[in-house]
Design a protein around this motif. Structure first.
Motif, PDB file in Angstrom:
ATOM      1  N   ALA A 271       1.305  -0.745   0.407  1.00  0.00           N
ATOM      2  CA  ALA A 271       0.049  -0.024  -0.421  1.00  0.00           C
ATOM      3  C   ALA A 271       1.126   1.355   0.826  1.00  0.00           C
ATOM      4  CB  ALA A 271      -0.719   0.012   0.945  1.00  0.00           C
ATOM      5  N   GLY A 272       2.182   1.127   1.178  1.00  0.00           N
ATOM      6  CA  GLY A 272       3.050   2.132   0.149  1.00  0.00           C
ATOM      7  C   GLY A 272       3.503   2.151  -0.436  1.00  0.00           C
ATOM      8  N   GLY A 273       3.910   1.728  -1.495  1.00  0.00           N
ATOM      9  CA  GLY A 273       4.696   1.426  -2.653  1.00  0.00           C
ATOM     10  C   GLY A 273       3.205   2.086  -3.909  1.00  0.00           C
ATOM     11  N   GLU A 274       2.283   1.908  -3.612  1.00  0.00           N
ATOM     12  CA  GLU A 274       1.278   2.629  -4.361  1.00  0.00           C
ATOM     13  C   GLU A 274       1.246   3.973  -4.557  1.00  0.00           C
ATOM     14  OE1 GLU A 274      -0.886   0.820  -7.104  1.00  0.00           O
ATOM     15  OE2 GLU A 274       0.556  -0.694  -5.942  1.00  0.00           O
ATOM     16  N   TYR A 275       1.094   4.531  -2.752  1.00  0.00           N
ATOM     17  CA  TYR A 275       1.631   5.607  -2.606  1.00  0.00           C
ATOM     18  C   TYR A 275       2.145   6.304  -2.779  1.00  0.00           C
ATOM     19  CZ  TYR A 275       0.965   9.857   0.931  1.00  0.00           C
ATOM     20  OH  TYR A 275       0.518  10.911   1.649  1.00  0.00           O
ATOM     21  N   LEU A 276       3.726   5.789  -3.179  1.00  0.00           N
ATOM     22  CA  LEU A 276       4.603   6.635  -3.688  1.00  0.00           C
ATOM     23  C   LEU A 276       4.036   6.774  -5.115  1.00  0.00           C
ATOM     24  CD1 LEU A 276       7.474   4.741  -1.595  1.00  0.00           C
ATOM     25  CD2 LEU A 276       7.198   7.626  -1.566  1.00  0.00           C
ATOM     26  N   ALA A 277       3.863   5.155  -6.156  1.00  0.00           N
ATOM     27  CA  ALA A 277       3.422   5.804  -7.420  1.00  0.00           C
ATOM     28  C   ALA A 277       2.553   6.689  -7.611  1.00  0.00           C
ATOM     29  CB  ALA A 277       3.415   4.095  -7.471  1.00  0.00           C
ATOM     30  N   GLU A 278       1.645   6.877  -6.464  1.00  0.00           N
ATOM     31  CA  GLU A 278       0.765   8.038  -7.167  1.00  0.00           C
ATOM     32  C   GLU A 278       1.218   9.167  -7.508  1.00  0.00           C
ATOM     33  OE1 GLU A 278      -3.577   5.677  -5.552  1.00  0.00           O
ATOM     34  OE2 GLU A 278      -2.072   7.152  -4.185  1.00  0.00           O
ATOM     35  N   ARG A 279       2.628   8.855  -6.331  1.00  0.00           N
ATOM     36  CA  ARG A 279       2.383  11.077  -6.077  1.00  0.00           C
ATOM     37  C   ARG A 279       4.497  11.152  -6.972  1.00  0.00           C
ATOM     38  NH1 ARG A 279      -0.035   9.865  -3.384  1.00  0.00           N
ATOM     39  NH2 ARG A 279      -1.567  11.299  -1.254  1.00  0.00           N
ATOM     40  N   GLY A 280       4.371  10.714  -7.797  1.00  0.00           N
ATOM     41  CA  GLY A 280       5.321  10.316  -8.932  1.00  0.00           C
ATOM     42  C   GLY A 280       6.425   9.561  -9.111  1.00  0.00           C
ATOM     43  N   TYR A 281       6.945   8.840  -8.175  1.00  0.00           N
ATOM     44  CA  TYR A 281       8.107   8.395  -7.325  1.00  0.00           C
ATOM     45  C   TYR A 281       7.877   7.210  -8.478  1.00  0.00           C
ATOM     46  CZ  TYR A 281       7.988  11.775  -2.974  1.00  0.00           C
ATOM     47  OH  TYR A 281       7.611  12.765  -2.820  1.00  0.00           O
ATOM     48  N   ARG A 282       9.697   6.455  -7.997  1.00  0.00           N
ATOM     49  CA  ARG A 282       9.987   5.839  -9.402  1.00  0.00           C
ATOM     50  C   ARG A 282      10.790   4.284  -8.608  1.00  0.00           C
ATOM     51  NH1 ARG A 282      14.519   3.600 -12.937  1.00  0.00           N
ATOM     52  NH2 ARG A 282      15.405   5.673 -12.100  1.00  0.00           N
ATOM     53  N   ARG A 283       9.762   3.415  -8.744  1.00  0.00           N
ATOM     54  CA  ARG A 283      10.018   2.265  -8.037  1.00  0.00           C
ATOM     55  C   ARG A 283      11.025   1.908  -8.617  1.00  0.00           C
ATOM     56  NH1 ARG A 283       5.185  -1.126  -7.565  1.00  0.00           N
ATOM     57  NH2 ARG A 283       5.719  -1.322  -5.071  1.00  0.00           N
ATOM     58  N   SER A 284      12.350   1.146  -8.183  1.00  0.00           N
ATOM     59  CA  SER A 284      13.496   0.353  -8.720  1.00  0.00           C
ATOM     60  C   SER A 284      13.518  -0.674  -9.195  1.00  0.00           C
ATOM     61  CB  SER A 284      14.665   1.520  -7.836  1.00  0.00           C
ATOM     62  OG  SER A 284      16.137   0.458  -8.403  1.00  0.00           O
ATOM     63  N   TRP A 285      13.283  -0.973  -7.640  1.00  0.00           N
ATOM     64  CA  TRP A 285      13.065  -3.376  -8.021  1.00  0.00           C
ATOM     65  C   TRP A 285      12.078  -3.286  -6.637  1.00  0.00           C
ATOM     66  CZ3 TRP A 285      16.403  -7.195  -5.956  1.00  0.00           C
ATOM     67  CH2 TRP A 285      16.159  -8.047  -6.352  1.00  0.00           C
ATOM     68  N   GLY A 286      11.002  -4.604  -7.048  1.00  0.00           N
ATOM     69  CA  GLY A 286      10.089  -5.484  -5.822  1.00  0.00           C
ATOM     70  C   GLY A 286       8.494  -5.491  -6.603  1.00  0.00           C
ATOM     71  N   ILE A 287       8.150  -5.799  -5.768  1.00  0.00           N
ATOM     72  CA  ILE A 287       8.219  -5.937  -4.464  1.00  0.00           C
ATOM     73  C   ILE A 287       8.580  -7.719  -4.207  1.00  0.00           C
ATOM     74  CG2 ILE A 287       6.701  -7.307  -2.428  1.00  0.00           C
ATOM     75  CD1 ILE A 287       4.848  -4.050  -3.113  1.00  0.00           C
ATOM     76  N   GLY A 288       9.727  -8.238  -3.578  1.00  0.00           N
ATOM     77  CA  GLY A 288      10.335  -9.418  -4.210  1.00  0.00           C
ATOM     78  C   GLY A 288      10.615 -10.118  -2.449  1.00  0.00           C
ATOM     79  N   ARG A 289      11.384 -10.872  -2.278  1.00  0.00           N
ATOM     80  CA  ARG A 289      11.522 -11.163  -1.057  1.00  0.00           C
ATOM     81  C   ARG A 289      13.316 -11.348  -1.168  1.00  0.00           C
ATOM     82  NH1 ARG A 289      10.333 -13.397   4.153  1.00  0.00           N
ATOM     83  NH2 ARG A 289       8.201 -13.385   3.765  1.00  0.00           N
ATOM     84  N   HIS A 290      14.574 -11.309  -0.120  1.00  0.00           N
ATOM     85  CA  HIS A 290      15.562 -11.795  -0.414  1.00  0.00           C
ATOM     86  C   HIS A 290      15.611 -13.263  -0.104  1.00  0.00           C
ATOM     87  CE1 HIS A 290      16.752  -7.821  -2.398  1.00  0.00           C
ATOM     88  NE2 HIS A 290      16.722  -7.326  -1.080  1.00  0.00           N
ATOM     89  N   ILE A 291      16.520 -13.874  -0.552  1.00  0.00           N
ATOM     90  CA  ILE A 291      17.423 -14.597  -0.662  1.00  0.00           C
ATOM     91  C   ILE A 291      18.206 -14.549   0.828  1.00  0.00           C
ATOM     92  CG2 ILE A 291      18.855 -17.078  -0.705  1.00  0.00           C
ATOM     93  CD1 ILE A 291      17.906 -16.578  -3.128  1.00  0.00           C
ATOM     94  N   GLN A 292      19.022 -13.876   0.927  1.00  0.00           N
ATOM     95  CA  GLN A 292      20.068 -13.621   1.997  1.00  0.00           C
ATOM     96  C   GLN A 292      19.361 -12.925   3.596  1.00  0.00           C
ATOM     97  OE1 GLN A 292      22.058 -14.040  -0.748  1.00  0.00           O
ATOM     98  NE2 GLN A 292      22.618 -15.818  -0.515  1.00  0.00           N
ATOM     99  N   GLY A 293      19.556 -12.818   4.350  1.00  0.00           N
ATOM    100  CA  GLY A 293      18.348 -12.425   5.134  1.00  0.00           C
ATOM    101  C   GLY A 293      16.909 -12.496   4.866  1.00  0.00           C
ATOM    102  N   SER A 294      15.768 -12.385   3.798  1.00  0.00           N
ATOM    103  CA  SER A 294      14.676 -13.215   4.096  1.00  0.00           C
ATOM    104  C   SER A 294      14.048 -12.306   3.842  1.00  0.00           C
ATOM    105  CB  SER A 294      14.177 -13.882   4.861  1.00  0.00           C
ATOM    106  OG  SER A 294      15.234 -15.186   4.650  1.00  0.00           O
ATOM    107  N   GLN A 295      14.607 -10.697   3.661  1.00  0.00           N
ATOM    108  CA  GLN A 295      12.970  -9.661   3.885  1.00  0.00           C
ATOM    109  C   GLN A 295      12.502  -9.764   2.361  1.00  0.00           C
ATOM    110  OE1 GLN A 295      17.027  -9.671   3.679  1.00  0.00           O
ATOM    111  NE2 GLN A 295      17.251  -8.622   5.604  1.00  0.00           N
ATOM    112  N   ILE A 296      11.218  -9.117   2.970  1.00  0.00           N
ATOM    113  CA  ILE A 296      10.435  -9.085   1.864  1.00  0.00           C
ATOM    114  C   ILE A 296      10.752  -7.178   1.304  1.00  0.00           C
ATOM    115  CG2 ILE A 296       8.148  -8.164   1.151  1.00  0.00           C
ATOM    116  CD1 ILE A 296       6.664 -10.689   3.144  1.00  0.00           C
TER     117      ILE A 296
END
Length: 381
Positions: A271-296
Motif C-alpha cells: 500500500a505504501g508503494g502504491e502511495y509513492l507511485a501515485e505521487r510520481g516516485y519511481r520504483r527501482s525493484w520490487g516487490i519480492g523476498r530476498h534470499i540472504q536475509g529473507s526480507q520482503i
C-alpha cells in the motif's frame, strides 16, 4: 585462500543447511575478527547531504519517516520505534552520502576506540546530543561511533493486519482494507556500500567495530579469491539481531548503494508503494523476498536518485550462526519477485561508470580485468 582470522571458539563447524546451501571451506574467511577493539550494538543513523531540504522532507514524509527536528541547515528523520533519529540530512551543494554512525554499547567503548585509533572523543553538539569518535574505513568512508544520544519516545504504530491461513482463521465478519498511506517507517535496518577494497574494508569492520559475517557471496570460478560481497551483523551474543546491519560488495566505485528501513508487514509495503507511485516516485525493484536475509523488499529512488528500501520480516541471528557461502548472481538475490533491474544492479552504462572502472583498474585495490568480467557476468545471470 589462507586466512589470518581464527575460527570462533564454540561455533559449530557443521553448516547444516541453516540459511545457505554451503558453509566455508577449510582456510576460508571465518567472518569474525580475532579480538575486536569494540563490538558496536547497532546502526544509529545515516548522514546525507542534499541541496533542497524542503524536497527531501516531502519525500521523507511520503516514504514514511517522521520528522524529529529541523533547523535551517539540517533535517532529522526518525521511525516509530524508540531511539535516536535514524537519518540526518544536511544542507549542501550536492546530493551525497556522508557516512554511517554506529551506536556503541558502552561509554567505555568510545574511550577504547579513541585509545587504539588515536582519534579523540568529541561532543556532537546538535539535536540528540551524545559523544562520538570519528573514524575512516580503508575505502575512505567516514564512520562515526556514538554513545549517549537522546532516546526519542515511541510514535503510534501502523498495526499489522490479522491474516487467515488455512484452518487458522482469526479474522471473521471483518474485511481487509489496508489504507493507501505511507508505509510508516519503524527503524533503520541496514546500509549497503560498494568498495574496490573489499577485503581490507571487511577486515576493518570485523577487527575495529566487532561486526560478524552472516553470508558471503563469491564470483563463479573465483571462490579461491575470496568473497565479493559480505553481509555483516552486530554481535550481541545470544540476543538475535538483523541478518545484516552493513553489507558491502566489490565494485569499481566507493560509496553508498542503498539503505533499508523496516515497516510493519507486506501490506504496508504494498500500500505504501502504491502511495509513492501515485505521487510520481519511481520504483527501482520490487516487490519480492530476498534470499540472504529473507526480507520482503521494495526499492525506490528518491528525488536525488538515491536508492532506499522498505523491508519487513527479515532474519534474526544470534552469535552462534556461522556464515553461509553462495555464488553471486542477479537471479540469486531473490526467492520470488520480478527480475532484478539494471537500475537496481547499478549496471546501466554511463560515462561516470566508465570513468570509475578506468580509475579502479589503475589503483591499488582488488579490481582487475578478471574481477570486472566476473562482476559483469554475475549481474547478467
Amino acid at each position: 585462500m589462507p586466512e589470518n582470522h581464527a575460527p570462533p571458539v564454540g561455533l559449530a563447524t557443521a553448516h547444516a543447511d541453516l540459511h545457505s546451501e554451503h558453509g566455508a571451506l577449510r582456510g576460508e574467511h571465518s567472518g569474525r575478527g580475532r579480538d575486536p577493539v569494540v563490538k558496536v550494538a547497532d546502526l544509529a543513523w545515516l548522514e546525507f547531504e542534499k541541496r533542497d531540504l524542503d524536497r527531501a522532507e516531502a519525500f521523507a514524509r511520503d516514504f514514511g519517516f517522521a520528522v524529529a527536528a529541523r533547523t535551517p541547515d539540517a533535517l532529522y528523520l526518525r521511525g516509530t520505534l524508540p531511539g535516536s533519529a535514524c537519518v540526518v540530512i544536511r544542507r549542501g551543494r550536492t546530493a551525497r552520502f556522508l557516512g554511517p554512525a554506529f551506536r556503541a554499547a558502552e561509554r567505555d567503548d568510545l574511550r577504547r576506540l579513541s585509545r587504539v585509533t588515536g582519534h579523540r572523543i568529541r561532543d556532537l553538539g546538535e539535536f540528540g546530543g551524545g559523544r562520538a569518535v570519528d573514524l575512516t574505513d580503508p575505502s575512505g568512508m567516514p564512520v562515526r561511533v556514538v554513545h549517549g544520544t537522546e532516546t526519542l519516545t515511541a510514535l503510534p504504530e501502523q498495526q499489522p493486519l490479522h491474516l487467515n491461513f488455512g484452518t487458522g482463521r482469526p479474522r471473521t465478519n471483518t474485511t481487509q482494507r489496508p489504507p493507501r498511506e505511507p508505509a510508516r517507517v519503524q527503524r533503520l535496518g541496514h546500509v549497503v556500500l560498494e568498495t574496490p577494497k573489499l577485503r581490507r574494508t571487511l577486515d576493518w569492520y570485523l577487527d575495529t567495530l566487532g561486526l560478524i559475517a552472516s553470508d558471503f557471496l563469491f564470483l563463479d570460478g573465483q571462490r579461491d579469491r575470496g568473497p565479493t560481497m559480505a553481509f555483516l551483523r552486530c554481535d550481541q551474543g545470544s540476543v538475535p539481531v538483523d541478518h545484516h546491519t552493513l553489507a558491502m560488495h566489490l565494485g569499481p566505485r566507493t560509496g553508498y548503494v542503498h539503505s533499508a528501513y523496516q515497516v510493519t508487514d507486506l501490506d504496508a509495503i504494498a500500500a505504501g508503494g502504491e502511495y509513492l507511485a501515485e505521487r510520481g516516485y519511481r520504483r527501482s525493484w520490487g516487490i519480492g523476498r530476498h534470499i540472504q536475509g529473507s526480507q520482503i523488499f521494495d526499492y525506490w529512488r528518491d528525488p536525488d536518485r538515491l536508492l532506499v528500501e522498505h523491508f519487513a520480516d527479515g532474519d534474526l541471528f544470534s552469535c552462534d550462526v556461522e556464515p553461509g557461502w553462495a555464488p553471486m548472481s542477479a537471479s540469486g538475490l531473490a526467492q520470488w519477485g520480478p527480475p532484478a533491474t539494471r537500475d537496481f544492479l547499478g549496471a546501466t552504462p554511463s560515462l561516470a561508470l566508465v570513468r570509475a572502472v578506468v580509475k579502479a583498474l589503475r589503483a591499488d585495490n582488488e579490481i582487475d580485468p578478471s574481477r570486472l568480467l566476473g562482476l559483469m557476468k554475475a549481474t547478467s545471470r
